[in-house]
Design an enzyme around this catalytic site. Structure first.
Site, PDB file in Angstrom:
ATOM      1  N   GLY A 132       0.887  -1.191   0.176  1.00 22.53           N
ATOM      2  CA  GLY A 132      -0.129  -0.069   0.005  1.00 22.53           C
ATOM      3  C   GLY A 132       0.815   1.251  -0.102  1.00 22.53           C
ATOM      4  O   GLY A 132       1.013   2.065   0.889  1.00 22.53           O
ATOM      5  N   GLU A 252      12.698  -4.487  -4.127  1.00 22.68           N
ATOM      6  CA  GLU A 252      11.889  -4.767  -5.292  1.00 22.68           C
ATOM      7  C   GLU A 252      12.562  -4.534  -6.788  1.00 22.68           C
ATOM      8  O   GLU A 252      12.044  -5.354  -7.658  1.00 22.68           O
ATOM      9  CB  GLU A 252      10.662  -3.559  -5.152  1.00 22.68           C
ATOM     10  CG  GLU A 252       9.543  -4.075  -6.295  1.00 22.68           C
ATOM     11  CD  GLU A 252       8.357  -2.966  -6.154  1.00 22.68           C
ATOM     12  OE1 GLU A 252       8.421  -1.947  -5.193  1.00 22.68           O
ATOM     13  OE2 GLU A 252       7.257  -3.119  -6.709  1.00 22.68           O
ATOM     14  N   SER A 371       8.814   3.892 -12.458  1.00 18.95           N
ATOM     15  CA  SER A 371       8.823   4.258 -14.078  1.00 18.95           C
ATOM     16  C   SER A 371      10.144   4.209 -14.762  1.00 18.95           C
ATOM     17  O   SER A 371      11.060   4.449 -13.895  1.00 18.95           O
ATOM     18  CB  SER A 371       8.186   5.118 -14.082  1.00 18.95           C
ATOM     19  OG  SER A 371       8.602   6.381 -13.764  1.00 18.95           O
ATOM     20  N   ASN A 372      10.193   4.031 -15.889  1.00 18.31           N
ATOM     21  CA  ASN A 372      11.457   4.157 -16.655  1.00 18.31           C
ATOM     22  C   ASN A 372      12.281   5.606 -16.594  1.00 18.31           C
ATOM     23  O   ASN A 372      13.492   5.482 -16.410  1.00 18.31           O
ATOM     24  CB  ASN A 372      11.188   3.918 -18.294  1.00 18.31           C
ATOM     25  CG  ASN A 372      11.145   2.599 -18.557  1.00 18.31           C
ATOM     26  OD1 ASN A 372      11.068   1.529 -17.751  1.00 18.31           O
ATOM     27  ND2 ASN A 372      11.418   2.395 -19.830  1.00 18.31           N
TER      28      ASN A 372
HETATM   29  C1  LIG Z   1       0.515  -3.228 -12.832  1.00 16.81           C
HETATM   30  C2  LIG Z   1       1.033  -2.123 -11.834  1.00 16.81           C
HETATM   31  C3  LIG Z   1       0.912  -2.701 -10.519  1.00 16.81           C
HETATM   32  C4  LIG Z   1       1.115  -2.097  -9.490  1.00 16.81           C
HETATM   33  N1  LIG Z   1       0.994  -2.486  -8.064  1.00 16.81           N
HETATM   34  C5  LIG Z   1       1.294  -1.446  -7.000  1.00 16.81           C
HETATM   35  C6  LIG Z   1       0.983  -1.905  -5.836  1.00 16.81           C
HETATM   36  O1  LIG Z   1       0.742  -3.281  -5.505  1.00 16.81           O
HETATM   37  N2  LIG Z   1       1.322  -1.213  -4.778  1.00 16.81           N
HETATM   38  C7  LIG Z   1       1.588   0.106  -4.952  1.00 16.81           C
HETATM   39  O2  LIG Z   1       1.623   1.097  -3.858  1.00 16.81           O
HETATM   40  N3  LIG Z   1       1.476   0.616  -6.292  1.00 16.81           N
HETATM   41  C8  LIG Z   1       1.440  -0.133  -7.426  1.00 16.81           C
HETATM   42  N4  LIG Z   1       1.563   0.364  -8.600  1.00 16.81           N
HETATM   43  C9  LIG Z   1       1.931   1.669  -8.713  1.00 16.81           C
HETATM   44  C10 LIG Z   1       3.088   2.119  -9.214  1.00 16.81           C
HETATM   45  O3  LIG Z   1       4.124   2.056  -8.067  1.00 16.81           O
HETATM   46  C11 LIG Z   1       3.082   3.566  -9.802  1.00 16.81           C
HETATM   47  O4  LIG Z   1       1.992   3.593 -10.993  1.00 16.81           O
HETATM   48  C12 LIG Z   1       4.047   4.249 -10.397  1.00 16.81           C
HETATM   49  O5  LIG Z   1       5.082   4.387  -9.165  1.00 16.81           O
HETATM   50  C13 LIG Z   1       3.994   5.474 -11.097  1.00 16.81           C
HETATM   51  O6  LIG Z   1       3.348   6.321 -10.190  1.00 16.81           O
HETATM   52  P1  LIG Z   1       1.866   7.126 -10.925  1.00 16.81           P
HETATM   53  O7  LIG Z   1       1.147   6.033 -11.739  1.00 16.81           O
HETATM   54  O8  LIG Z   1       1.202   7.665  -9.885  1.00 16.81           O
HETATM   55  O9  LIG Z   1       2.690   7.846 -12.032  1.00 16.81           O
HETATM   56  P2  LIG Z   1       3.342   9.368 -11.831  1.00 16.81           P
HETATM   57  O10 LIG Z   1       4.323   9.304 -10.904  1.00 16.81           O
HETATM   58  O11 LIG Z   1       2.151  10.663 -11.931  1.00 16.81           O
HETATM   59  O12 LIG Z   1       3.851   9.294 -13.068  1.00 16.81           O
HETATM   60  C14 LIG Z   1       3.403   9.836 -14.484  1.00 16.81           C
HETATM   61  C15 LIG Z   1       4.740  10.157 -15.472  1.00 16.81           C
HETATM   62  O13 LIG Z   1       5.428  11.121 -15.188  1.00 16.81           O
HETATM   63  C16 LIG Z   1       6.741  10.545 -15.011  1.00 16.81           C
HETATM   64  N5  LIG Z   1       7.432  11.191 -13.743  1.00 16.81           N
HETATM   65  C17 LIG Z   1       7.176  11.342 -12.654  1.00 16.81           C
HETATM   66  N6  LIG Z   1       8.040  11.751 -11.798  1.00 16.81           N
HETATM   67  C18 LIG Z   1       9.202  12.340 -12.725  1.00 16.81           C
HETATM   68  C19 LIG Z   1      10.411  12.717 -12.621  1.00 16.81           C
HETATM   69  N7  LIG Z   1      10.810  12.991 -11.135  1.00 16.81           N
HETATM   70  N8  LIG Z   1      11.187  12.759 -13.557  1.00 16.81           N
HETATM   71  C20 LIG Z   1      10.910  12.076 -14.811  1.00 16.81           C
HETATM   72  N9  LIG Z   1       9.704  11.675 -14.941  1.00 16.81           N
HETATM   73  C21 LIG Z   1       8.715  11.650 -14.232  1.00 16.81           C
HETATM   74  C22 LIG Z   1       6.444   9.068 -14.863  1.00 16.81           C
HETATM   75  O14 LIG Z   1       7.871   8.307 -15.534  1.00 16.81           O
HETATM   76  C23 LIG Z   1       5.423   8.744 -15.708  1.00 16.81           C
HETATM   77  O15 LIG Z   1       5.872   8.708 -17.068  1.00 16.81           O
HETATM   78  C24 LIG Z   1       1.306  -0.435  -9.690  1.00 16.81           C
HETATM   79  C25 LIG Z   1       1.501  -0.169 -11.112  1.00 16.81           C
HETATM   80  C26 LIG Z   1       0.935  -0.883 -12.178  1.00 16.81           C
HETATM   81  C27 LIG Z   1       1.034  -0.336 -13.509  1.00 16.81           C
END
Ligand SMILES: Cc1cc2nc3c(=O)[nH]c(=O)nc-3n(C[C@H](O)[C@H](O)[C@H](O)COP(=O)(O)OP(=O)(O)OC[C@H]3O[C@@H](n4cnc5c(N)ncnc54)[C@H](O)[C@@H]3O)c2cc1C
Length: 391
Positions: A132, A252, A371-372
């Protein structure tokens, strides 16, 4: 470092191989190759029984120290175990979040009481966990979590919303990053966070599935509305959540992925076999892409070995930091290749479903676990020592 199996490694490999061969026949034959990415919903009851079968025979948590119920395997043998598991097409593990994320975190940061209470049911396959962290306003920017926890009598009481919580619908427990004190300085938002262990099966926790591209719901929204957990269920102490949460993320993105990627070989084999059957392998561009996919997997394997050769002590070096970024890109390309090999059939559900699921689910690989873009920041700042990203 000599990368060939030693005689002892070879006999360990034989032991794992024969255990899996015997176990994955009979009652468990049906779970072979099931439950991987995009197929998480498959055969839950049988896979839970499989988890307990592994636990009963000492084949869960093999890298954990012996005193915590593991086998204390060095990284090299841990990889052998994963190689054989992938070779035998062992099913996707229901207990992987407990085994690879929460368990190592408790071993590193937990109190002896927490270790005694929570580690044995993970080893036995009796308690499943979910993570979480993410919230609607806190993903990459994790320090923005807004879920609150306040002490009330002998408990913490939680209010807030998590999102993308994988396997929350099956989990017995969730490790939750929550705010337990306001930040004193807005530039130091990571202070005042705590890492809480919260039971999922209680009033005050609502799990709502999110339907994904695959049509299934591997992840969920989780709402805490007065959910409770005992005061003692805070790892590392109140206000220490950031340090502990970062420890979990290092697990992780590090050793746990060494094994996961070995399953990609099975996927490439399936794609290659299909290309031979349907004639796609006659197309020179497809042939090149199959070769490139093979090279990508070999690079992953060699990088894993390079990482291991630099780390006889058991901790991963900076080479490990490229692992998540690299495998995510390779795996996403593998999904795209599967679609192109399927050709027009890619748009029809007619029995090639496993490859379609591979394509759909692998879109997420470049997002979860960092993310990448975030991985590139980490490589720049921590591995290469470049200046920190401006905030
Ligand atoms: C299949 C799947 C399973 C998941 N399971 C879990 C889980 O079990 N528990 C949990 O807690 N979370 C989980 N997640 C969530 C995951 O950890 C988040 O989706 C991830 O950390 C990205 O956060 P966000 O989706 O809020 O995107 P954002 O953080 O809003 O990012 C949006 C875009 O902005 C870019 N970005 C953001 N910050 C920066 C930066 N500083 N520099 C450059 N680019 C940036 C990102 O790369 C992305 O392209 C899961 C996600 C997926 C897709």
């Amino acid at each position: 470092m000599d990368l060939r199996d030693s005689a002892e490694d070879e006999s360990f490999r034989d032991e794992v191989r024969s255990f899996l061969e015997v176990s994955l026949s009979g009652d468990f034959a049906a779970v072979r190759g099931r439950g991987g990415p995009g197929d998480e919903h498959a055969l839950f009851d049988q896979r839970l029984a499989w988890e307990r079968h592994l636990g009963a025979h000492g084949w869960t948590c093999v890298a954990w120290p012996v005193e915590h119920g593991g086998r204390g395997l060095p990284l090299r043998r841990h990889v052998i175990y994963h190689e054989e598991y992938a070779r035998a097409r062992g099913p996707g593990r229901l207990g992987h979040i407990g085994e690879t994320l929460l368990g190592p975190t408790l071993i590193a940061f937990g109190s002896p009481e927490q270790q005694r209470r929570f580690l044995p049911p993970i080893v036995a396959g009796d308690e499943l966990w979910c993570q979480g962290y993410s919230e609607p306003g806190a993903g990459s920017d994790l320090a923005s979590v807004a879920t609150r926890a306040e002490p009330d009598g002998d408990d913490w009481v939680l209010h807030g919303q998590k999102v993308w919580t994988s396997l929350a619908h099956w989990a017995h427990w969730c490790f939750v990053l929550a705010r337990t004190a306001p930040p004193v300085d807005p530039r130091r938002r990571h202070e005042g966070l705590s890492y809480l262990l919260v039971p999922m099966r209680q009033d005050g926790v609502e799990v709502r599935p999110i339907v994904q591209l695959t049509g299934d719901s591997e992840f969920n929204e989780v709402f805490f509305d007065g959910a409770r957990t005992a005061l003692g269920n805070v790892v590392g102490g109140p206000g220490q959540g950031w340090r502990v949460a970062m420890g979990t993320l290092a697990f992780e993105r590090g050793a746990s992925t060494l094994g996961q990627q070995l399953n990609f070989r099975n996927e490439l084999d399936a794609i290659t076999a299909l290309a031979r059957r349907n004639g796609a392998a006659d197309d020179p561009v497809i042939r090149q892409r199959l070769a490139r996919a093979h090279i990508g997997l070999e690079i992953m394997r060699l990088n894993a070995l390079r990482t291991l050769s630099g780390t006889e002590s058991g901790t991963l070096g900076r080479e490990a930091l490229i692992g998540k970024l690299y495998w995510a890109i390779v795996h996403r390309s593998l999904g795209e290749l599967a679609m192109d090999v399927l050709g027009a059939h890619a748009t029809v559900v007619d029995g090639a479903e496993a490859l379609q699921r591979l394509f759909l689910f692998s879109r997420a690989d470049t997002i979860y676990g960092g993310s990448n873009q975030v991985q590139r920041n980490i490589i720049g700042e921590r591995a290469l020592g470049l200046p920190k990203e401006p905030r």
